[in-house]
Design a protein around this motif. Structure first.
Motif, short mmCIF file in Angstrom:
data_model
loop_
_atom_site.label_atom_id
_atom_site.label_comp_id
_atom_site.label_asym_id
_atom_site.label_seq_id
_atom_site.Cartn_x
_atom_site.Cartn_y
_atom_site.Cartn_z
N SER A 26 -18.58 -29.05 -10.74
CA SER A 26 -18.96 -30.47 -10.75
C SER A 26 -17.90 -31.34 -11.41
CB SER A 26 -20.32 -30.66 -11.45
OG SER A 26 -21.32 -29.94 -10.79
N CYS A 27 -16.69 -31.22 -10.94
CA CYS A 27 -15.57 -31.99 -11.51
C CYS A 27 -15.01 -32.96 -10.47
CB CYS A 27 -14.47 -31.04 -11.99
SG CYS A 27 -14.96 -29.98 -13.33
N GLY A 28 -15.89 -33.57 -9.68
CA GLY A 28 -15.45 -34.47 -8.62
C GLY A 28 -14.78 -35.72 -9.13
N ASP A 29 -15.22 -36.26 -10.24
CA ASP A 29 -14.66 -37.52 -10.75
C ASP A 29 -13.65 -37.31 -11.87
OD1 ASP A 29 -16.57 -36.55 -12.45
OD2 ASP A 29 -17.38 -38.51 -13.00
N ILE A 30 -13.18 -36.08 -12.05
CA ILE A 30 -12.22 -35.76 -13.11
C ILE A 30 -10.89 -35.41 -12.48
CG2 ILE A 30 -11.68 -34.15 -14.98
CD1 ILE A 30 -14.68 -33.78 -15.37
N GLN A 33 -5.67 -32.19 -12.43
CA GLN A 33 -4.24 -32.02 -12.68
C GLN A 33 -3.87 -32.54 -14.07
OE1 GLN A 33 -2.37 -30.24 -10.76
NE2 GLN A 33 -4.01 -30.01 -9.26
N ASP A 34 -4.49 -33.63 -14.47
CA ASP A 34 -4.22 -34.20 -15.79
C ASP A 34 -4.81 -33.32 -16.88
OD1 ASP A 34 -3.29 -36.11 -17.64
OD2 ASP A 34 -5.31 -36.98 -17.75
N VAL A 35 -6.04 -32.83 -16.67
CA VAL A 35 -6.71 -32.00 -17.67
C VAL A 35 -6.01 -30.66 -17.83
CG1 VAL A 35 -8.87 -30.80 -18.20
CG2 VAL A 35 -8.94 -33.12 -17.30
N LEU A 36 -5.57 -30.09 -16.71
CA LEU A 36 -4.98 -28.75 -16.74
C LEU A 36 -3.46 -28.77 -16.88
CD1 LEU A 36 -7.12 -27.11 -13.93
CD2 LEU A 36 -7.42 -26.93 -16.41
N HIS A 37 -2.90 -29.91 -17.25
CA HIS A 37 -1.45 -30.01 -17.42
C HIS A 37 -0.97 -28.98 -18.44
CE1 HIS A 37 2.50 -31.77 -17.62
NE2 HIS A 37 2.40 -31.80 -18.95
N GLY A 38 -0.04 -28.12 -18.02
CA GLY A 38 0.52 -27.12 -18.91
C GLY A 38 -0.24 -25.81 -18.92
N PHE A 39 -1.35 -25.73 -18.21
CA PHE A 39 -2.13 -24.49 -18.20
C PHE A 39 -1.40 -23.40 -17.44
CE2 PHE A 39 -5.39 -21.89 -16.01
CZ PHE A 39 -5.84 -21.19 -17.12
N GLY A 40 -0.99 -23.66 -16.21
CA GLY A 40 -0.20 -22.70 -15.45
C GLY A 40 -0.98 -21.66 -14.69
N GLY A 41 -2.26 -21.51 -14.97
CA GLY A 41 -3.07 -20.52 -14.26
C GLY A 41 -3.60 -21.09 -12.97
N PRO A 42 -4.11 -20.23 -12.10
CA PRO A 42 -4.64 -20.71 -10.81
C PRO A 42 -6.00 -21.37 -10.97
CG PRO A 42 -4.93 -18.35 -10.98
CD PRO A 42 -4.14 -18.77 -12.18
N VAL A 43 -6.28 -22.30 -10.06
CA VAL A 43 -7.61 -22.90 -9.96
C VAL A 43 -8.32 -22.17 -8.84
CG1 VAL A 43 -8.89 -25.02 -9.49
CG2 VAL A 43 -6.75 -25.13 -10.77
N VAL A 44 -9.45 -21.54 -9.14
CA VAL A 44 -10.18 -20.75 -8.16
C VAL A 44 -11.53 -21.38 -7.88
CG1 VAL A 44 -9.03 -18.61 -8.83
CG2 VAL A 44 -11.17 -19.24 -9.92
N GLY A 45 -12.10 -20.99 -6.75
CA GLY A 45 -13.41 -21.50 -6.37
C GLY A 45 -14.46 -20.41 -6.46
#
Length: 92
Positions: A26-30, A33-45
């Motif tokens: 439920s991160c439709g309005d977030i 890319q800005d929140v995960l800046h510098g994380f480097g890991g994959p975004v999975v579904g």
């Protein structure tokens, strides 16, 4: 990433970023890319597996658990066969 660093300093636990991934819910309005800046890991579904078990947002369905049932059935067949007598194995 600052939040994870602060968590590590407070608890003494370290997160292995090479083994980590993010599964947003439920991160439709977030702006992820800005929140995960510098994380480097994959975004999975979803669905995804954690410790070998399926994790879904909705109800877990039989199709998500079928691989577990198949493994149990395969082990039961071998287990039952070992408990049979030699005569029973021949008949089988």
């Amino acid at each position: 990433l600052l939040l994870l660093d602060n968590f590590g300093k407070a608890t003494g636990l370290r997160i292995n970023l090479e083994k980590s991934s993010v599964a947003p819910i439920s991160c439709g309005d977030i702006d992820l890319q800005d929140v995960l800046h510098g994380f480097g890991g994959p975004v999975v579904g979803f669905p995804l597996r954690y410790l070998g078990l399926p994790i879904t947002i909705s109800r877990v369905r039989l199709v998500h658990l079928q691989f577990i049932l198949d493994r149990i059935r395969a082990r039961l067949v071998a287990w039952k066969g070992r408990l049979m007598s030699i005569a029973g194995r021949r008949v089988l």
